[in-house]
Write an enzyme that holds these catalytic residues in place. Structure first.
Site, PDB file in Angstrom:
ATOM      1  N   LYS A  13      31.216 -32.246 -32.280  1.00 37.62           N
ATOM      2  CA  LYS A  13      32.148 -31.238 -31.755  1.00 37.62           C
ATOM      3  C   LYS A  13      32.763 -31.689 -30.438  1.00 37.62           C
ATOM      4  O   LYS A  13      33.967 -31.572 -30.240  1.00 37.62           O
ATOM      5  CB  LYS A  13      31.428 -29.906 -31.479  1.00 37.62           C
ATOM      6  CG  LYS A  13      30.804 -29.252 -32.669  1.00 37.62           C
ATOM      7  CD  LYS A  13      30.221 -27.893 -32.304  1.00 37.62           C
ATOM      8  CE  LYS A  13      29.129 -27.913 -31.260  1.00 37.62           C
ATOM      9  NZ  LYS A  13      27.863 -28.528 -31.699  1.00 37.62           N
ATOM     10  N   ARG A  88      27.619 -19.409 -30.210  1.00 34.39           N
ATOM     11  CA  ARG A  88      26.471 -19.955 -30.941  1.00 34.39           C
ATOM     12  C   ARG A  88      25.613 -18.857 -31.549  1.00 34.39           C
ATOM     13  O   ARG A  88      24.649 -19.160 -32.229  1.00 34.39           O
ATOM     14  CB  ARG A  88      25.606 -20.748 -29.962  1.00 34.39           C
ATOM     15  CG  ARG A  88      25.733 -22.255 -30.082  1.00 34.39           C
ATOM     16  CD  ARG A  88      24.832 -22.832 -29.021  1.00 34.39           C
ATOM     17  NE  ARG A  88      24.407 -24.159 -29.204  1.00 34.39           N
ATOM     18  CZ  ARG A  88      24.967 -25.220 -28.603  1.00 34.39           C
ATOM     19  NH1 ARG A  88      26.027 -25.082 -27.865  1.00 34.39           N
ATOM     20  NH2 ARG A  88      24.449 -26.397 -28.761  1.00 34.39           N
ATOM     21  N   ARG A 122      21.901 -41.006 -29.235  1.00 30.81           N
ATOM     22  CA  ARG A 122      22.995 -40.617 -28.329  1.00 30.81           C
ATOM     23  C   ARG A 122      22.657 -40.960 -26.881  1.00 30.81           C
ATOM     24  O   ARG A 122      21.532 -40.805 -26.430  1.00 30.81           O
ATOM     25  CB  ARG A 122      23.229 -39.110 -28.457  1.00 30.81           C
ATOM     26  CG  ARG A 122      24.304 -38.588 -27.538  1.00 30.81           C
ATOM     27  CD  ARG A 122      24.921 -37.340 -28.048  1.00 30.81           C
ATOM     28  NE  ARG A 122      24.036 -36.184 -28.022  1.00 30.81           N
ATOM     29  CZ  ARG A 122      24.435 -34.965 -28.374  1.00 30.81           C
ATOM     30  NH1 ARG A 122      25.664 -34.762 -28.792  1.00 30.81           N
ATOM     31  NH2 ARG A 122      23.594 -33.964 -28.335  1.00 30.81           N
ATOM     32  N   ARG A 155      19.737 -37.610 -22.987  1.00 30.27           N
ATOM     33  CA  ARG A 155      19.558 -36.207 -22.624  1.00 30.27           C
ATOM     34  C   ARG A 155      18.146 -35.774 -22.976  1.00 30.27           C
ATOM     35  O   ARG A 155      17.640 -36.124 -24.025  1.00 30.27           O
ATOM     36  CB  ARG A 155      20.564 -35.346 -23.399  1.00 30.27           C
ATOM     37  CG  ARG A 155      21.892 -35.241 -22.700  1.00 30.27           C
ATOM     38  CD  ARG A 155      22.947 -34.604 -23.555  1.00 30.27           C
ATOM     39  NE  ARG A 155      22.541 -33.379 -24.238  1.00 30.27           N
ATOM     40  CZ  ARG A 155      23.362 -32.626 -24.964  1.00 30.27           C
ATOM     41  NH1 ARG A 155      24.633 -32.969 -25.076  1.00 30.27           N
ATOM     42  NH2 ARG A 155      22.949 -31.548 -25.562  1.00 30.27           N
ATOM     43  N   ARG A 166      16.235 -27.615 -32.006  1.00 28.39           N
ATOM     44  CA  ARG A 166      17.656 -27.229 -31.908  1.00 28.39           C
ATOM     45  C   ARG A 166      18.263 -27.049 -33.295  1.00 28.39           C
ATOM     46  O   ARG A 166      19.082 -26.164 -33.511  1.00 28.39           O
ATOM     47  CB  ARG A 166      18.438 -28.277 -31.104  1.00 28.39           C
ATOM     48  CG  ARG A 166      17.988 -28.317 -29.653  1.00 28.39           C
ATOM     49  CD  ARG A 166      18.594 -29.477 -28.914  1.00 28.39           C
ATOM     50  NE  ARG A 166      20.012 -29.260 -28.639  1.00 28.39           N
ATOM     51  CZ  ARG A 166      20.838 -30.217 -28.289  1.00 28.39           C
ATOM     52  NH1 ARG A 166      20.424 -31.449 -28.194  1.00 28.39           N
ATOM     53  NH2 ARG A 166      22.095 -29.941 -28.034  1.00 28.39           N
TER      54      ARG A 166
END
Ligand code: AMP
Length: 211
Positions: A13, A88, A122, A155, A166
């Site tokens: 996104k 969300r 990531r 992260r 998540r």
């Protein structure tokens, strides 16, 4: 255009939002980036959000809704915006309908196993928040941001157990938001591709953008 990007964490996104922002000349409003900046600066919102963000839980609706309602009143949002990471929950989607008129909600669909691969590889720039992937989108120099020379970091919420958490929260809390926009006649969906440019093309096609 006032656009929402939906999709699991790690679906792409943020990357597509940045591309659309540049093209449409409107800001990307990323609640994740706003919260991470607040945490870095030690603001009251940042202090409140830290434990939630680092464990992969959702920050309470009232906090997030307040941030977005205020942000959308700023001048740069007059001609539109791309929302990345908001809404969300159903409560957030309903609240947003009360203070903004949305033109479309575009969902980027990616399987859970692909999400796990993406998030665990990531890397994010500690200075400008640009994102990379160790295999799929590596920086030119390992560990260094191509754009600003900042250091790339993992992260805290991209480690395996937090990613699982998540994804679970995404299926429970965020998937119903898709149904909400489907019923409003605003939902568009594309399948996220391995190559970023291929996903971008599908996003453009879905939005009727031709270059
Ligand atoms: P993101 O960068 O969008 O993956 O967001 C990182 C984290 O920020 C999430 O795991 C949540 O803890 C928090 N967060 C971001 N957006 C929201 C939201 N709309 N509602 C609640 N929490 C959020």
């Amino acid at each position: 255009m006032r656009l929402i990007l939906l999709g699991a964490p790690g679906a792409g996104k943020g990357t597509q939002a940045e591309i659309l922002s540049r093209l449409l000349n409107v800001p990307t409003i990323s609640t994740g980036n706003i919260l991470r900046a607040a945490m870095k600066n030690g603001t009251p919102v940042g202090l409140q959000a830290k434990a939630y963000v680092e464990s992969g839980k959702l920050v309470p609706d009232d906090v997030i809704i307040g941030i977005i309602e205020e942000r959308l009143q700023e001048d740069d949002c007059k001609n539109g915006y791309v929302l990345d990471g908001f809404p969300r929950t159903l409560a957030q989607a309903k609240a947003l309908s009360g203070f903004a008129k949305i033109d479309g909600a575009l969902s980027i669909e990616v399987s859970d196993s692909e999400i796990e691969h993406r998030m665990e590889g990531r890397r994010i720039c500690s200075k400008c928040q640009a994102t990379y992937h160790v295999e799929d989108n590596p920086p030119k120099v390992e560990g260094i941001c191509d754009k600003c020379g900042g250091q790339l970091v993992i992260r805290k919420d991209d480690i395996h157990d937090v990613v699982e958490n998540r994804l679970h929260i995404y299926h429970e809390e965020t998937e119903p938001v898709k149904e909400y926009y489907r019923q409003e006649g605003l939902l568009l969906a594309v399948r996220g591709q391995k190559k970023l440019a291929d996903t971008t093309q599908l996003v453009f096609d879905a939005l009727g953008i031709s270059l």
